[in-house]
Design a protein around this motif. Sequence first.
Motif, mmCIF file in Angstrom:
data_model
loop_
_atom_site.group_PDB
_atom_site.id
_atom_site.type_symbol
_atom_site.label_atom_id
_atom_site.label_comp_id
_atom_site.label_asym_id
_atom_site.label_seq_id
_atom_site.Cartn_x
_atom_site.Cartn_y
_atom_site.Cartn_z
ATOM 1 N N SER A 10 10.615 -5.811 4.473
ATOM 2 C CA SER A 10 10.114 -4.434 4.594
ATOM 3 C C SER A 10 10.003 -4.089 6.072
ATOM 4 O O SER A 10 9.272 -4.735 6.816
ATOM 5 C CB SER A 10 8.741 -4.328 3.931
ATOM 6 N N VAL A 12 8.697 -1.625 7.316
ATOM 7 C CA VAL A 12 7.377 -1.067 7.624
ATOM 8 C C VAL A 12 6.459 -2.173 8.109
ATOM 9 O O VAL A 12 5.900 -2.121 9.204
ATOM 10 C CB VAL A 12 6.778 -0.379 6.375
ATOM 11 N N ILE A 13 6.339 -3.169 7.252
ATOM 12 C CA ILE A 13 5.445 -4.279 7.591
ATOM 13 C C ILE A 13 5.944 -4.972 8.857
ATOM 14 O O ILE A 13 5.176 -5.343 9.746
ATOM 15 C CB ILE A 13 5.412 -5.313 6.444
ATOM 16 N N LEU A 16 5.220 -2.840 11.893
ATOM 17 C CA LEU A 16 3.775 -2.770 12.085
ATOM 18 C C LEU A 16 3.261 -4.085 12.677
ATOM 19 O O LEU A 16 2.564 -4.108 13.702
ATOM 20 C CB LEU A 16 3.109 -2.488 10.729
ATOM 21 N N PRO A 107 -2.085 -6.802 0.203
ATOM 22 C CA PRO A 107 -1.925 -6.027 1.427
ATOM 23 C C PRO A 107 -2.547 -6.748 2.616
ATOM 24 O O PRO A 107 -3.582 -7.369 2.476
ATOM 25 C CB PRO A 107 -2.670 -4.729 1.123
ATOM 26 N N LEU A 108 -1.847 -6.570 3.766
ATOM 27 C CA LEU A 108 -2.270 -7.295 4.944
ATOM 28 C C LEU A 108 -3.549 -6.726 5.521
ATOM 29 O O LEU A 108 -3.716 -5.524 5.656
ATOM 30 C CB LEU A 108 -1.188 -7.210 6.015
ATOM 31 N N PHE A 110 -5.172 -6.841 8.969
ATOM 32 C CA PHE A 110 -4.691 -7.265 10.278
ATOM 33 C C PHE A 110 -5.723 -8.026 11.080
ATOM 34 O O PHE A 110 -5.374 -8.799 11.963
ATOM 35 C CB PHE A 110 -4.111 -6.075 11.060
ATOM 36 N N SER B 1399 3.900 -2.980 1.180
ATOM 37 C CA SER B 1399 3.812 -2.001 2.262
ATOM 38 C C SER B 1399 2.723 -0.975 1.990
ATOM 39 O O SER B 1399 1.887 -0.718 2.848
ATOM 40 C CB SER B 1399 5.154 -1.262 2.423
ATOM 41 N N GLY B 1401 0.186 -1.121 0.012
ATOM 42 C CA GLY B 1401 -1.150 -1.739 0.048
ATOM 43 C C GLY B 1401 -1.609 -1.946 1.468
ATOM 44 O O GLY B 1401 -2.747 -1.650 1.814
ATOM 45 N N THR B 1402 -0.708 -2.464 2.292
ATOM 46 C CA THR B 1402 -1.069 -2.756 3.670
ATOM 47 C C THR B 1402 -1.470 -1.495 4.424
ATOM 48 O O THR B 1402 -2.391 -1.513 5.231
ATOM 49 C CB THR B 1402 0.119 -3.424 4.385
ATOM 50 N N LEU B 1403 -0.745 -0.429 4.119
ATOM 51 C CA LEU B 1403 -1.022 0.816 4.848
ATOM 52 C C LEU B 1403 -2.130 1.641 4.213
ATOM 53 O O LEU B 1403 -2.448 2.720 4.684
ATOM 54 C CB LEU B 1403 0.261 1.638 4.955
#
Lengths: 125, 1451
Positions: A10, A12-13, A16, A107-108, A110, B1399, B1401-1403
């Motif tokens: 991904s 996005v990830i 980011l 989900p990460l 951070f 993605s 979830g992370t965002l």
Amino acid sequence: MKKIIIAEDSSVIQNLTKKILEIQNFSITSVKNGQEVLEKLDAEDYDLILMDINMPKMDGMECAKAIRKMTDPIKSKIPILAITGNAKNYSINDFKEVGINEYIPKPLNFDILVDKVKNYVSSDD
Amino acid sequence: MLNQGRTELLNEVEKLKSELKELHNKYDLLLESSASYFVIFEESEVIEFSPKAEEKFVFASDFSDKTIDELMPIYQVSGERSSKTWEENFKNARRSKSDSFEFEFLDKNGQSFATIASISKVKDERFLVHFDLVENTENLVSSANAITDSAPVFIKITNEKNEVTYFSKGWFDLLGSKDDKTYSEWMNNIHPDDLSAYSTTIDFSISKKKNFEYSYRIKDANGEYRWLLESGVPRYSKNKKFIGYASAAIDTTERKALEVESTRERAISESEHKIQESLDESEVVAMTTNVEGSITFCNNKLLDTLGLKKNNIVGSNLFDIFIPDASTKINQKKYEQIAVDGKYSGALAGKFFTKEKQDIYVRFNVVLLKDSFNEVSGINLIGENVTEQNKVKKQLEKSNAQLTELFDNSYDLIQTFDHDGVFQFVNQAWVEKLGYRDQLKDIRFKKLVHPKNWEQTVANLDKLIKGETIDRFETVFVSDMGKNIFVSGRVNCSFDINGNAQFRGIFYDITERIRAEKAQSLYYKIADFNIEGPQLEILYAKLFDELQGLLNIKNLSIDLNFTNKSNASAPYVRSEFNDPAQIENQKTINGLIAKLMNGETRQLIIYEEQIKEQVSKKNFKGDYPKVWLGVQITVGNSPIGLLSTHSYDDRSDFGAKDLELLYFIASQISLAIERKINEEKIVDQAARLKAIFESSSHQIWSVDDNYNLTSFNINHTKWMEDGFGIKTIMGKEYAKEKSKLTDSVNKFWEKKYNEAFKGKALNFQNEVKTKNGNTHWSEVFINPIIKEDGTIEEVSVISNDITEKKNAELALSESESKFREIFESIQDIYFRCDLNGKLLMVSPSAKESLGLLPEEVIGRNITHFFTSSESAETILRNLLKQHKFQNLEASFKTEDDEKIDFLCNVRVLFRNKQAVGFEGVARDISEIKRAYEELSKAKELAEKSLAIKESFLANMSHEIRTPMNGIIGMIDLIGSTDLNTEQMDYVKTIKKSSLTLMDILNDILDLSKIEAGKMELKERPISLMASFQRLYDLFSKEAIANNIYLNYNLDTETPSVILLDETRLLQVLSNLVSNAIKFSDGKGTIDISLMVKTVEDKKCTFKVQIKDEGIGIPKEQIKNLFINFNQLDNSSTKVYSGTGLGLAISKELVRSMGGEIGVVSTPGLGSTFWFTFQGQLLEEGSETNGSDLDEPMQITKEFVSVVPRILVVDDNKVNRTVASQILEKSGCDVKLAGSGLEAIEIVKENTLDLIFMDIQMPKMDGIQTMKNIRSLGIKNLPPIVAMTAYSMEDDREKFMSQGMDDYVAKPIRAVTIIEKVKEYIQYDSSVVAVTEQAESNTDLLINKETLDQLSKFGGPELLETVLSDFEIEANELIKNCMIHFADDQIEEIRKELHTLKGSAGTLGIEKLANYVIKLELQLKTADTTNLKPQLDTIQECFIEFKENYKNILQM
């Protein structure tokens, strides 16, 4: 500057994570799958690999196995952090078995990510 | 002091001796020299010149040192040969003495002069070269030369190999050559005819060493042959070795030519004459005699020397003027014999008297003259004047005499003897020591030497003759008294002129030393024997053998009486006698003398006369010993025996020194005996101890202060081996083995040992665990081993295995205490009686129950206290017969006349199969009895009221359900009409309320069913994961709405499939979760967790916890929680809604699932509700519950392509309307019937796909109608589905069994009924219309918090980039999903969703993420239910995000 590979399909990830870690003073190389990780690793030394499990071509599990089998003693011991939604319900033991040191769930978060990364690689600041 | 003096003297003598030897050597050589020229040199340095030589070589200025090399010309006249000659002779000289050889030296003027020289060794590296001048010659050679060269004879000297070493000048003249070749090649000149004969003659002569004479022809320098007559005489060296020939040849050519005239005789006489002429010119002294010795010629030199004229001497007999010396051994007679023998060997030495009556000493060589018949016709004596030499010799003899004097004063035994062993000289000491005073001339050396030593001595003498030296010449002499004298010393050997050996020996007496050495060696040996510890008999024999080597001992007796027995034993006797009678006598006298030694006399030496004096009284008739020696053998201080010896031969056989020796031996015997005694004692003692040590069943060992084993018995070895795998080894190794024990064990023992080392005796019991894990008990005694001096170096340990005893003890004490505890804490009354009923024992509980102290009871009869319906006698009789009985009711009357009921169990006690009494337990059952009575009353009441309640509830529910059916159905219908937002809101509220009402109703029904025991679980394979997800889905919105975080977590071990009634599980869960939400007061987190507790026998027990952070529950209220209709807040102003039945129902449901329920709570902090349940494990992959979607509020037109034709039969118009409206809205063609009859008519006339049939109808109920319809026999009769408000699950079975195809419960819900239609109608999902979500989603489009977190790391500018990245990526992913959907690639869709999930979830794009999560989860089980609508929803959600995120970022 410590060098980290981010393997994540991904973008996005990937972007980011890359940006966040760059701000933390790491040098980041992003790739899209396990195969690219191996290619990068063949060419250069890295300090840490952040690896998604679910990736096309070569997934994170296979990639981790391949890294641990490398003949170069330093490269084969490089820490691997998995970042995954854990779609396949791997247990910690499954990860350890292929040589993944630790895993960060998606989900990460951070805070956690940065902590863990620093835990393995102290940045040069 | 004396010894020291003696040593000094000895040294002195030694020095003198060595000087003497040197002197001897030197002057012996001088004597043997025939000239007074000599030089002594060491290495190359000349250290002494004879006066004459000094004159020759030394300038006045440099008389000091010269080297031998300086004396020699650089080049010898004869070249290399001479240089070699010197080396060769020098080499010979090193061995003995060189032969004479011709040599040139350089005189002090550097002129070379010729000599005949010889080299002799003086000592070590010191040599003497002596030479005679060869004067009157220019260059060459021997003195003979001088004579011969001028002589008309050809003189030739050859060596033993017949090689010519010398030619006289005449030879060279004859042969015409003068080079070296001449020596080797002269024979080539011999006439070929004569050569072989000549060679043969010479060889023959050499082999016989005889004189020869031969005539032969030889080619001269002119090449003419000349006749030579050659006669040769063998030459001998001083030591009589053949060294070649000297030969003289005369030229007989002329004579041969004048063959006629010449005779041999004349030739000879002529040659004689010629020789005499030449001799006259010579420096040698020479004379000729006839065979009788009458002098016929005397040369000038001799005449000069003697101072005589020729005529004075010629004619007189040789022996008139010449006295041969002793060594020559010749007289006139013998001289005459020479001619007869034709030979004479050796020189002729002797002296002349000169005019002045001076002695002139001469040595002649004898040359026989032969006539033509080869018979001796005369004797030529050619020799030299040796007077000067003899003077030196005389001088020497004088010094010898002086030395002799010195020798006589020496203690050393000095002697000289020749090689025949004849003594020439012995000194005074010699005579004194060895005797032979008057026999000296007659005895020979051999007699002096002990026969045993003779061989060795001779060998040594031979060595000396060969020139070897013997540093210490040892031998044994025998004195004239027959005494052995051990001597050591030096012997020199020299040779007289005849080459006879002369020995000079200087010895000193070492007898004492030898004796001392032997005695010492004896001491050592004996001490050794003792150390070896042999049998005493062997020791005695060895002692005797050793003594024999030292003393002239023939008799030895050892007598012992140490056992204090009357008979003294004689363990060892040696006797010189063989005759028993003699031996007996010997024993007697020995015993008699021994008695002379009383206790005080330790040792005794006694001689014959004393013996006779002392023992004569005893009438002894045998021989008396000449000397007797005895020494006591003592042990400790007491005499235990006697060691004695004696001699019958000589009183001097033994002396005081021998007594000392005996004393020593006796002491050794004492030691041996003492040791023997001790050994025996020790062996006894040791054997005894060993028997105790090993035969014991105890372990015994001892350790030193390093804790190392110093001894141990077999038991200990076995114990350590078997118990711990430790090898018991003496000493250090044990310490290593200790590692096999734990530290604590080692420390324990070390502590114990240390205590013992402090002198404390320890006794303790020890519990030991062996390596096999067995526990052993041992009783251990540790005792210090205290030595005499009070020190402790070891401790001993005795350990006995008392495991069995200990276990028995422990078991006993355990059972005792157990019994005691029971006895003392027993609530019931325990009693024991004898057979008459007399109480012997009663438990303390008697006091509590009866208020009686045991002592008040014991001794009295049991019947005094208890009465029973049966008489005491009967009871006792039955008891003895049956041995026991149970549950005997008896009562006790208290003092207040109150009756207490007891239930008794009694049994007979046996001892050795004899009944001795009985014991029993009596239980107070008054309370139980009372309670039991009350209980039965209550039960009756309860049963009655429960029945009423059940029927009431059943009726009530049905009555309520029917109108509810209408309400809910109508709400659904209203909802499907066009309503504005507000109206829709109201409708929703109404629906929610009616559903709640239905829930309550269901709860009541459930409860009543449960209470009636009619609840049955409907178990199906389910996925707990799905169930919990469903639970989460049900409550997450509500939670979020209430500002509560709802989490759930499943044990990783959770089986994927399990057999369970999901409805009931969810009911409990929902109940607890909704409670938790309800009581969380709008804050905090609710954590739901599922844990797998046990898995047994395919049954899995789970535990669920629901933890909230709500208001909590006060402790006192917890117990009421799970009771019916009990909400904690009972006030009229209830804050919390609910029936209060939930927990009670949950409790029952949980119980029915094999579990329990409970709560832990802290008011103010929250509660944790927990319950357990069991589920059957199933094979993986069993079909499970799918996730049911939330019921859509709006009815959609599901059926488009196919229009299902449906008949709804219901007597209630509302119900009919509801059902028909729902069905029609979904796209069905609906017919309605108000009664059974009506329905039958419609069925007859229409083709239908499905019939919904109400059950409760007047006239003809649903069942009857169904049966009637079926009886019509219509082909393809549609399925008939019952509809009923009898909504109990088990109704279904009832209806089905009566012929219904299916069943739906009233109130009818749109979803349910439409689903039912779908089940029976061929349904194509591809024509499903878009479903709209009725309820608005409470999920956040974007979670601002997540964004904040991101911006914390990456800054706000990051957000926009990332979100726009996401937009691109998500767009792609969703597009892919749609493509995969078209290709039916479910797994591919799932993968896309997975990425999207991560993605999003992370965002924090929660709304989208949630949909994705849900669908991904569903797809994991390949469940494609409503896949497309969900994908659409996801797409919508994404579009919503896309439109809004930029605005949200602005916020």
